[in-house]
Design a protein around this motif. Structure first.
Motif, PDB file in Angstrom:
ATOM      1  N   PRO A 191      44.174  33.710  41.232  1.00 17.51           N
ATOM      2  CA  PRO A 191      43.584  35.017  40.941  1.00 17.51           C
ATOM      3  C   PRO A 191      42.670  35.510  42.074  1.00 17.51           C
ATOM      4  CG  PRO A 191      43.466  33.622  39.003  1.00 17.51           C
ATOM      5  CD  PRO A 191      43.956  32.764  40.142  1.00 17.51           C
ATOM      6  N   GLU A 192      41.966  34.587  42.713  1.00 14.41           N
ATOM      7  CA  GLU A 192      41.083  34.968  43.826  1.00 14.41           C
ATOM      8  C   GLU A 192      41.876  35.546  44.998  1.00 14.41           C
ATOM      9  OE1 GLU A 192      39.262  32.009  41.206  1.00 14.41           O
ATOM     10  OE2 GLU A 192      41.141  31.941  42.335  1.00 14.41           O
ATOM     11  N   GLN A 193      43.078  35.017  45.224  1.00 15.19           N
ATOM     12  CA  GLN A 193      43.918  35.544  46.293  1.00 15.19           C
ATOM     13  C   GLN A 193      44.403  36.955  45.953  1.00 15.19           C
ATOM     14  OE1 GLN A 193      47.280  33.068  47.283  1.00 15.19           O
ATOM     15  NE2 GLN A 193      47.838  34.325  49.042  1.00 15.19           N
ATOM     16  N   ILE A 194      44.739  37.193  44.704  1.00 17.17           N
ATOM     17  CA  ILE A 194      45.163  38.527  44.274  1.00 17.17           C
ATOM     18  C   ILE A 194      43.997  39.503  44.407  1.00 17.17           C
ATOM     19  CG2 ILE A 194      46.029  39.895  42.320  1.00 17.17           C
ATOM     20  CD1 ILE A 194      48.069  37.970  43.752  1.00 17.17           C
ATOM     21  N   CYS A 195      42.806  39.069  44.031  1.00 19.65           N
ATOM     22  CA  CYS A 195      41.622  39.925  44.193  1.00 19.65           C
ATOM     23  C   CYS A 195      41.402  40.271  45.659  1.00 19.65           C
ATOM     24  CB  CYS A 195      40.384  39.250  43.621  1.00 19.65           C
ATOM     25  SG  CYS A 195      40.370  39.196  41.829  1.00 19.65           S
TER      26      CYS A 195
END
Length: 80
Positions: free
Chosen positions: A60-64
């Motif tokens: 999720p951090e990469q998508i953010c």
């Protein structure tokens, strides 16, 4: 579900200060505020939907981080 993601993204956009005090006359590079907001929300929801369709392989951090980068990168530079 698509509608729910769009609403959530719009709320996040409002919360992050991208929406200008409800003033429809504001513009971003000549694009009226309501259209600029729609462009931003559709980009965010498209990134999220692609992530979901691909099985949420990235963190999720990469998508953010991708969403954050998208906010400051002009589309013409993304496709090069």
């Amino acid at each position: 579900m698509a509608f729910g993601i769009g609403i959530h993204a719009a709320q996040n956009v409002e919360h992050c200060g991208f929406a200008g005090a409800g003033c429809a006359e504001l513009s971003y590079s000549g694009i009226p505020h309501d259209y600029a907001l729609e462009i931003l929300v559709s980009a965010v929801s498209s990134i999220i939907w692609l992530w979901i369709r691909r099985g949420c392989k990235e963190a999720p951090e990469q998508i953010c981080a991708i969403i954050e980068k998208n906010k400051t990168t002009a589309p013409v530079y993304i496709i090069r």
